[in-house]
Design a protein around this motif. Structure first.
Motif, mmCIF file in Angstrom:
data_model
loop_
_atom_site.group_PDB
_atom_site.id
_atom_site.type_symbol
_atom_site.label_atom_id
_atom_site.label_comp_id
_atom_site.label_asym_id
_atom_site.label_seq_id
_atom_site.Cartn_x
_atom_site.Cartn_y
_atom_site.Cartn_z
ATOM 1 N N CYS A 98 -7.580 64.499 20.740
ATOM 2 C CA CYS A 98 -7.249 65.045 22.060
ATOM 3 C C CYS A 98 -7.452 66.550 22.088
ATOM 4 C CB CYS A 98 -5.818 64.676 22.442
ATOM 5 S SG CYS A 98 -4.559 65.233 21.280
ATOM 6 N N THR A 99 -7.475 67.097 23.297
ATOM 7 C CA THR A 99 -7.735 68.518 23.489
ATOM 8 C C THR A 99 -7.082 68.971 24.792
ATOM 9 O OG1 THR A 99 -9.513 70.184 23.498
ATOM 10 C CG2 THR A 99 -9.906 68.152 24.757
ATOM 11 N N PRO A 100 -6.787 70.263 24.947
ATOM 12 C CA PRO A 100 -6.147 70.730 26.182
ATOM 13 C C PRO A 100 -6.978 70.467 27.434
ATOM 14 C CG PRO A 100 -6.002 72.401 24.460
ATOM 15 C CD PRO A 100 -6.896 71.335 23.937
ATOM 16 N N GLY A 101 -8.301 70.599 27.325
ATOM 17 C CA GLY A 101 -9.174 70.356 28.484
ATOM 18 C C GLY A 101 -10.195 69.294 28.149
ATOM 19 N N PRO A 102 -9.929 68.022 28.447
ATOM 20 C CA PRO A 102 -10.848 66.941 28.082
ATOM 21 C C PRO A 102 -12.285 67.221 28.536
ATOM 22 C CG PRO A 102 -8.808 66.039 28.919
ATOM 23 C CD PRO A 102 -8.755 67.520 29.174
ATOM 24 N N GLY A 103 -13.215 66.792 27.691
ATOM 25 C CA GLY A 103 -14.635 67.024 27.965
ATOM 26 C C GLY A 103 -15.312 67.496 26.701
ATOM 27 N N ASP A 104 -16.405 68.201 26.847
ATOM 28 C CA ASP A 104 -17.126 68.711 25.681
ATOM 29 C C ASP A 104 -16.367 69.884 25.068
ATOM 30 O OD1 ASP A 104 -19.123 66.871 25.930
ATOM 31 O OD2 ASP A 104 -20.483 68.192 27.034
ATOM 32 N N VAL A 125 -14.519 64.929 24.019
ATOM 33 C CA VAL A 125 -13.154 64.482 23.757
ATOM 34 C C VAL A 125 -12.540 64.072 25.097
ATOM 35 C CG1 VAL A 125 -10.903 65.098 22.794
ATOM 36 C CG2 VAL A 125 -12.993 66.096 21.825
ATOM 37 N N PRO A 126 -12.381 62.784 25.340
ATOM 38 C CA PRO A 126 -11.919 62.339 26.660
ATOM 39 C C PRO A 126 -10.414 62.415 26.862
ATOM 40 C CG PRO A 126 -12.426 60.447 25.285
ATOM 41 C CD PRO A 126 -12.812 61.657 24.498
ATOM 42 N N LEU A 127 -9.633 62.561 25.787
ATOM 43 C CA LEU A 127 -8.175 62.519 25.916
ATOM 44 C C LEU A 127 -7.570 63.916 25.993
ATOM 45 C CD1 LEU A 127 -7.228 59.717 23.323
ATOM 46 C CD2 LEU A 127 -7.575 59.493 25.793
ATOM 47 N N GLY A 128 -6.552 64.049 26.836
ATOM 48 C CA GLY A 128 -5.783 65.278 26.915
ATOM 49 C C GLY A 128 -4.598 65.228 25.971
ATOM 50 N N LEU A 129 -3.769 66.274 26.022
ATOM 51 C CA LEU A 129 -2.656 66.395 25.081
ATOM 52 C C LEU A 129 -1.544 65.376 25.319
ATOM 53 C CD1 LEU A 129 -2.406 70.279 24.842
ATOM 54 C CD2 LEU A 129 -3.427 68.695 23.201
ATOM 55 N N GLU A 163 3.252 73.752 23.238
ATOM 56 C CA GLU A 163 4.272 72.856 23.792
ATOM 57 C C GLU A 163 4.165 71.459 23.181
ATOM 58 O OE1 GLU A 163 3.641 73.007 27.966
ATOM 59 O OE2 GLU A 163 4.411 75.059 28.201
ATOM 60 N N ALA A 164 2.953 70.982 22.981
ATOM 61 C CA ALA A 164 2.768 69.658 22.383
ATOM 62 C C ALA A 164 3.268 69.634 20.944
ATOM 63 C CB ALA A 164 1.293 69.268 22.441
ATOM 64 N N LEU A 165 3.010 70.702 20.200
ATOM 65 C CA LEU A 165 3.476 70.779 18.815
ATOM 66 C C LEU A 165 5.005 70.860 18.761
ATOM 67 C CD1 LEU A 165 0.815 73.289 17.407
ATOM 68 C CD2 LEU A 165 0.975 70.847 16.882
ATOM 69 N N ARG A 166 5.581 71.675 19.634
ATOM 70 C CA ARG A 166 7.049 71.791 19.655
ATOM 71 C C ARG A 166 7.695 70.469 20.055
ATOM 72 N NH1 ARG A 166 5.859 76.647 23.039
ATOM 73 N NH2 ARG A 166 5.614 78.414 21.605
ATOM 74 N N ALA A 167 7.098 69.792 21.011
ATOM 75 C CA ALA A 167 7.657 68.517 21.471
ATOM 76 C C ALA A 167 7.610 67.477 20.354
ATOM 77 C CB ALA A 167 6.891 68.018 22.699
ATOM 78 N N ALA A 168 6.506 67.445 19.608
ATOM 79 C CA ALA A 168 6.393 66.501 18.498
ATOM 80 C C ALA A 168 7.455 66.787 17.447
ATOM 81 C CB ALA A 168 5.002 66.587 17.889
ATOM 82 N N ASP A 169 7.649 68.062 17.124
ATOM 83 C CA ASP A 169 8.672 68.445 16.147
ATOM 84 C C ASP A 169 10.066 68.085 16.649
ATOM 85 O OD1 ASP A 169 9.795 69.852 13.843
ATOM 86 O OD2 ASP A 169 10.325 71.428 15.283
#
Length: 322
Positions: free
Chosen positions: A44-50, A61-65, A91-97
Protein backbone atom coordinates in the motif's frame (compact mmCIF):
# COMPACT_ATOMS: atom_id res chain seq x y z
CA UNK A 1 -1.10 -15.39 15.11
CA UNK A 2 0.57 -13.62 12.21
CA UNK A 3 -1.81 -13.82 9.26
CA UNK A 4 -1.88 -10.47 7.46
CA UNK A 5 1.02 -8.26 6.38
CA UNK A 6 0.84 -4.73 4.97
CA UNK A 7 3.93 -3.19 3.42
CA UNK A 8 4.07 0.61 3.05
CA UNK A 9 5.95 2.10 0.11
CA UNK A 10 6.51 5.78 -0.61
CA UNK A 11 8.18 7.46 -3.59
CA UNK A 12 11.89 6.70 -3.94
CA UNK A 13 11.64 3.40 -2.08
CA UNK A 14 14.34 0.73 -2.43
CA UNK A 15 13.32 -2.29 -4.45
CA UNK A 16 15.63 -4.90 -2.96
CA UNK A 17 14.68 -4.24 0.65
CA UNK A 18 11.00 -4.12 -0.39
CA UNK A 19 11.50 -7.45 -2.13
CA UNK A 20 12.85 -9.11 1.04
CA UNK A 21 9.46 -8.63 2.69
CA UNK A 22 7.71 -9.85 -0.46
CA UNK A 23 9.88 -12.95 -0.56
CA UNK A 24 9.20 -13.94 3.04
CA UNK A 25 5.51 -13.02 3.31
CA UNK A 26 4.25 -12.51 -0.24
CA UNK A 27 4.74 -16.02 -1.65
CA UNK A 28 2.14 -18.72 -0.98
CA UNK A 29 4.11 -21.67 0.37
CA UNK A 30 1.13 -23.38 2.03
CA UNK A 31 1.28 -26.31 -0.41
CA UNK A 32 4.97 -26.96 0.14
CA UNK A 33 4.74 -28.50 3.59
CA UNK A 34 6.21 -27.28 6.85
CA UNK A 35 2.91 -25.75 8.04
CA UNK A 36 3.73 -22.43 6.37
CA UNK A 37 0.54 -20.37 6.10
CA UNK A 38 -0.54 -18.33 3.10
CA UNK A 39 -0.20 -14.77 4.37
CA UNK A 40 -2.70 -12.09 3.44
CA UNK A 41 -0.05 -9.87 1.85
CA UNK A 42 -0.78 -6.28 0.84
CA UNK A 43 1.34 -3.50 -0.63
CA UNK A 44 0.00 0.00 0.00
CA UNK A 45 0.94 3.65 -0.42
CA UNK A 46 -0.45 7.07 0.60
CA UNK A 47 -1.49 7.88 -2.99
CA UNK A 48 -2.51 4.73 -4.91
CA UNK A 49 -1.17 4.52 -8.46
CA UNK A 50 2.31 4.51 -9.92
CA UNK A 51 5.00 4.89 -7.27
CA UNK A 52 8.55 5.76 -8.30
CA UNK A 53 11.35 3.46 -7.15
CA UNK A 54 14.83 4.56 -6.16
CA UNK A 55 16.14 2.81 -9.28
CA UNK A 56 14.10 5.06 -11.55
CA UNK A 57 11.48 2.43 -12.33
CA UNK A 58 7.90 2.68 -11.11
CA UNK A 59 5.39 0.21 -9.68
CA UNK A 60 1.61 0.37 -9.71
CA UNK A 61 0.24 0.15 -6.16
CA UNK A 62 -3.57 0.07 -6.13
CA UNK A 63 -4.08 0.01 -2.34
CA UNK A 64 -4.11 2.98 0.00
CA UNK A 65 -3.06 3.06 3.65
CA UNK A 66 -6.44 1.69 4.74
CA UNK A 67 -4.82 -1.69 4.00
CA UNK A 68 -2.82 -1.29 7.23
CA UNK A 69 -5.93 -0.88 9.42
CA UNK A 70 -6.29 -4.54 10.41
CA UNK A 71 -2.89 -5.96 9.45
CA UNK A 72 -1.06 -8.07 12.02
CA UNK A 73 2.23 -6.69 10.74
CA UNK A 74 2.95 -3.30 9.14
CA UNK A 75 6.31 -2.94 7.42
CA UNK A 76 7.91 0.40 6.55
CA UNK A 77 10.25 0.05 3.60
CA UNK A 78 13.36 2.22 3.14
CA UNK A 79 13.18 5.49 1.23
CA UNK A 80 15.24 8.61 0.66
CA UNK A 81 15.92 9.90 4.18
CA UNK A 82 15.76 13.53 3.03
CA UNK A 83 12.31 13.03 1.55
CA UNK A 84 9.25 14.04 3.53
CA UNK A 85 7.05 11.11 4.51
CA UNK A 86 3.35 12.05 4.44
CA UNK A 87 1.66 12.50 7.79
CA UNK A 88 -0.83 9.83 6.75
CA UNK A 89 2.02 7.30 6.91
CA UNK A 90 2.91 8.50 10.41
CA UNK A 91 -0.73 8.08 11.45
CA UNK A 92 -0.90 4.56 10.01
CA UNK A 93 2.25 3.53 11.87
CA UNK A 94 1.02 5.04 15.14
CA UNK A 95 -2.36 3.38 14.75
CA UNK A 96 -0.75 -0.02 14.15
CA UNK A 97 1.41 0.40 17.26
CA UNK A 98 -1.54 1.60 19.35
CA UNK A 99 -3.61 -1.51 18.60
CA UNK A 100 -0.67 -3.80 19.37
CA UNK A 101 0.19 -4.89 15.84
CA UNK A 102 3.76 -5.70 14.90
CA UNK A 103 5.54 -2.75 13.28
CA UNK A 104 8.78 -3.35 11.37
CA UNK A 105 11.21 -1.14 9.49
CA UNK A 106 13.82 -2.27 7.00
CA UNK A 107 17.03 -0.25 6.69
CA UNK A 108 16.29 3.51 6.52
CA UNK A 109 12.59 2.85 7.10
CA UNK A 110 13.56 3.33 10.75
CA UNK A 111 13.58 7.09 10.12
CA UNK A 112 9.83 7.00 9.52
CA UNK A 113 9.26 5.05 12.75
CA UNK A 114 11.42 7.53 14.63
CA UNK A 115 9.58 10.50 13.12
CA UNK A 116 6.27 8.91 14.14
CA UNK A 117 7.58 8.73 17.71
CA UNK A 118 7.47 4.94 17.87
CA UNK A 119 11.16 4.60 18.72
CA UNK A 120 11.31 7.08 21.60
CA UNK A 121 13.01 5.39 24.53
CA UNK A 122 13.39 2.21 22.50
CA UNK A 123 16.44 0.36 21.25
CA UNK A 124 16.62 0.08 17.46
CA UNK A 125 18.96 -0.23 14.51
CA UNK A 126 19.36 0.84 10.89
CA UNK A 127 22.03 0.53 8.22
CA UNK A 128 25.40 1.42 9.75
CA UNK A 129 25.80 4.19 7.14
CA UNK A 130 22.84 5.99 8.74
CA UNK A 131 23.09 5.04 12.41
CA UNK A 132 24.82 8.23 13.58
CA UNK A 133 22.40 10.37 11.59
CA UNK A 134 19.42 8.58 13.14
CA UNK A 135 20.84 9.02 16.64
CA UNK A 136 21.60 12.69 15.98
CA UNK A 137 18.17 13.50 14.55
CA UNK A 138 16.29 11.62 17.25
CA UNK A 139 18.20 11.81 20.56
CA UNK A 140 15.48 9.92 22.44
CA UNK A 141 16.15 6.86 20.31
CA UNK A 142 18.72 4.24 21.40
CA UNK A 143 20.51 3.28 18.17
CA UNK A 144 22.62 0.10 18.10
CA UNK A 145 24.66 -0.08 14.89
CA UNK A 146 26.21 -3.44 15.73
CA UNK A 147 23.24 -5.75 15.20
CA UNK A 148 21.31 -7.14 12.26
CA UNK A 149 17.92 -6.40 13.82
CA UNK A 150 16.34 -5.36 17.10
CA UNK A 151 13.03 -6.36 18.62
CA UNK A 152 11.82 -3.97 21.33
CA UNK A 153 8.30 -4.94 22.31
CA UNK A 154 6.15 -4.99 19.18
CA UNK A 155 8.65 -2.91 17.19
CA UNK A 156 11.29 -4.56 15.01
CA UNK A 157 13.97 -2.58 13.18
CA UNK A 158 16.54 -4.07 10.85
CA UNK A 159 19.85 -2.97 9.44
CA UNK A 160 20.73 -2.74 5.76
CA UNK A 161 19.62 -4.80 2.79
CA UNK A 162 19.73 -8.53 3.55
CA UNK A 163 19.16 -8.01 7.27
CA UNK A 164 15.53 -7.36 6.34
CA UNK A 165 15.35 -11.10 5.66
CA UNK A 166 16.83 -11.79 9.10
CA UNK A 167 14.23 -9.58 10.77
CA UNK A 168 11.33 -11.12 8.85
CA UNK A 169 12.46 -14.66 9.64
CA UNK A 170 12.92 -13.70 13.29
CA UNK A 171 9.30 -12.57 13.46
CA UNK A 172 8.14 -15.76 11.74
CA UNK A 173 10.09 -17.74 14.31
CA UNK A 174 8.52 -15.78 17.19
CA UNK A 175 4.96 -16.02 15.87
CA UNK A 176 4.88 -19.36 14.06
CA UNK A 177 7.81 -21.35 15.38
CA UNK A 178 11.30 -22.37 14.31
CA UNK A 179 10.09 -25.06 11.90
CA UNK A 180 8.06 -22.60 9.82
CA UNK A 181 10.96 -20.10 9.77
CA UNK A 182 13.36 -22.87 8.72
CA UNK A 183 11.00 -24.01 5.94
CA UNK A 184 10.76 -20.49 4.49
CA UNK A 185 14.53 -20.00 4.83
CA UNK A 186 15.24 -23.30 3.10
CA UNK A 187 12.90 -22.34 0.26
CA UNK A 188 14.74 -19.01 -0.08
CA UNK A 189 18.15 -20.74 0.18
CA UNK A 190 19.22 -18.55 3.11
CA UNK A 191 20.17 -19.44 6.69
CA UNK A 192 17.23 -19.29 9.12
CA UNK A 193 19.48 -17.39 11.51
CA UNK A 194 22.79 -15.63 10.92
CA UNK A 195 25.47 -15.30 13.57
CA UNK A 196 26.91 -11.94 14.49
CA UNK A 197 25.85 -8.41 13.72
CA UNK A 198 26.47 -5.73 11.16
CA UNK A 199 29.58 -4.59 13.02
CA UNK A 200 31.45 -7.24 11.05
CA UNK A 201 30.46 -5.49 7.80
CA UNK A 202 31.44 -1.94 8.85
CA UNK A 203 34.52 -0.44 7.28
CA UNK A 204 36.32 1.34 10.12
CA UNK A 205 39.35 3.26 8.83
CA UNK A 206 41.91 4.43 11.34
CA UNK A 207 40.70 7.78 12.70
CA UNK A 208 42.71 10.89 12.14
CA UNK A 209 43.54 13.24 14.98
CA UNK A 210 43.73 16.97 15.34
CA UNK A 211 47.43 16.92 16.25
CA UNK A 212 50.25 15.60 14.10
CA UNK A 213 52.18 14.02 17.01
CA UNK A 214 49.13 12.05 18.14
CA UNK A 215 48.32 10.92 14.61
CA UNK A 216 51.91 9.76 14.14
CA UNK A 217 51.65 7.84 17.41
CA UNK A 218 48.44 6.11 16.29
CA UNK A 219 50.12 4.99 13.09
CA UNK A 220 53.09 3.67 15.05
CA UNK A 221 50.75 1.78 17.39
CA UNK A 222 49.01 0.16 14.41
CA UNK A 223 52.38 -0.90 13.02
CA UNK A 224 53.28 -2.46 16.37
CA UNK A 225 50.07 -4.16 17.47
CA UNK A 226 51.98 -7.25 18.59
CA UNK A 227 53.79 -5.25 21.28
CA UNK A 228 52.62 -4.44 24.79
CA UNK A 229 51.94 -0.72 25.18
CA UNK A 230 51.80 1.05 28.53
CA UNK A 231 50.38 4.53 29.03
CA UNK A 232 53.74 5.71 30.38
CA UNK A 233 55.57 4.46 27.28
CA UNK A 234 53.07 5.99 24.88
CA UNK A 235 53.05 9.29 26.77
CA UNK A 236 56.84 9.44 26.59
CA UNK A 237 56.78 9.03 22.81
CA UNK A 238 54.76 12.27 22.47
CA UNK A 239 56.54 14.01 25.34
CA UNK A 240 53.55 14.27 27.66
CA UNK A 241 52.85 13.30 31.22
CA UNK A 242 50.82 10.10 31.60
CA UNK A 243 47.81 12.04 32.92
CA UNK A 244 47.87 14.63 30.12
CA UNK A 245 48.37 11.90 27.52
CA UNK A 246 45.42 9.82 28.77
CA UNK A 247 43.16 12.88 28.67
CA UNK A 248 44.34 13.95 25.19
CA UNK A 249 44.09 10.42 23.82
CA UNK A 250 40.48 10.02 24.90
CA UNK A 251 39.67 13.53 23.66
CA UNK A 252 41.07 12.84 20.18
CA UNK A 253 40.04 9.20 19.67
CA UNK A 254 37.01 8.82 21.93
CA UNK A 255 38.56 5.80 23.68
CA UNK A 256 41.22 4.82 26.17
CA UNK A 257 44.56 3.63 24.74
CA UNK A 258 43.74 0.03 25.73
CA UNK A 259 40.28 0.10 24.14
CA UNK A 260 41.62 1.74 20.99
CA UNK A 261 44.39 -0.84 20.67
CA UNK A 262 41.95 -3.71 21.09
CA UNK A 263 39.69 -2.29 18.37
CA UNK A 264 42.68 -2.05 16.01
CA UNK A 265 43.72 -5.58 16.90
CA UNK A 266 40.24 -6.83 16.04
CA UNK A 267 40.52 -5.05 12.68
CA UNK A 268 43.91 -6.67 12.08
CA UNK A 269 42.50 -10.07 12.99
CA UNK A 270 39.65 -9.53 10.53
CA UNK A 271 42.14 -8.79 7.76
CA UNK A 272 44.18 -11.89 8.58
CA UNK A 273 41.11 -14.13 8.72
CA UNK A 274 39.96 -12.81 5.35
CA UNK A 275 43.26 -12.83 3.50
CA UNK A 276 45.48 -15.55 5.01
CA UNK A 277 45.37 -19.22 5.95
CA UNK A 278 46.91 -18.62 9.38
CA UNK A 279 45.28 -20.72 12.09
CA UNK A 280 43.52 -19.04 15.02
CA UNK A 281 46.58 -19.26 17.31
CA UNK A 282 48.71 -17.56 14.66
CA UNK A 283 46.08 -14.89 13.99
CA UNK A 284 45.89 -14.13 17.70
CA UNK A 285 49.66 -13.64 17.88
CA UNK A 286 49.93 -11.60 14.69
CA UNK A 287 47.06 -9.32 15.72
CA UNK A 288 48.59 -8.66 19.12
CA UNK A 289 46.18 -10.59 21.35
CA UNK A 290 48.79 -13.23 22.12
CA UNK A 291 46.35 -15.96 23.09
CA UNK A 292 43.38 -17.27 21.08
CA UNK A 293 41.10 -17.00 24.12
CA UNK A 294 41.64 -13.22 24.10
CA UNK A 295 41.01 -13.08 20.37
CA UNK A 296 37.73 -14.97 20.77
CA UNK A 297 36.69 -12.77 23.71
CA UNK A 298 37.23 -9.49 21.85
CA UNK A 299 35.72 -10.83 18.63
CA UNK A 300 32.56 -11.79 20.50
CA UNK A 301 32.47 -8.46 22.31
CA UNK A 302 32.99 -6.26 19.24
CA UNK A 303 31.52 -8.32 16.40
CA UNK A 304 29.17 -10.69 18.22
CA UNK A 305 30.64 -13.67 16.39
CA UNK A 306 33.62 -16.02 16.60
CA UNK A 307 36.81 -15.87 14.51
CA UNK A 308 35.88 -19.21 12.89
CA UNK A 309 32.39 -18.00 11.97
CA UNK A 310 33.80 -14.74 10.62
CA UNK A 311 36.30 -16.60 8.44
CA UNK A 312 33.59 -18.91 7.10
CA UNK A 313 31.38 -15.93 6.26
CA UNK A 314 34.07 -13.93 4.49
CA UNK A 315 36.23 -16.64 2.94
CA UNK A 316 33.91 -19.65 2.68
CA UNK A 317 35.63 -22.79 1.50
CA UNK A 318 38.85 -20.93 0.62
CA UNK A 319 39.94 -20.78 4.24
CA UNK A 320 41.37 -23.62 6.24
CA UNK A 321 39.73 -24.50 9.52
CA UNK A 322 41.07 -22.55 12.48
Amino acid sequence: MLKSVAVIVVPNFSIFEFATACEVFGIDRSERGGNVPAFDFRVCTPGPGDVRLKSGLSMNVPLGLEATADADLVIMTPYGRDNDVPESVMEALRAADARGAWVMSICSGAFALARAGLLNGRRCTTHWHYSHELASRYPDVQVDENVLYVQDGNIITSAGTASGIDACLHLVRVELGANVAATIARDMVVPPHRDGGQAQFIDRPMPTCGSAPMEALLRWMVQNLDREHTVNELAARVHMSARTFARRFRSETGATPAAWLNSQRVLRAQELLESTDLNIDEVAREAGFGHPVLLRHHFAKVLDTSPQSYRRAFRGQLATAG
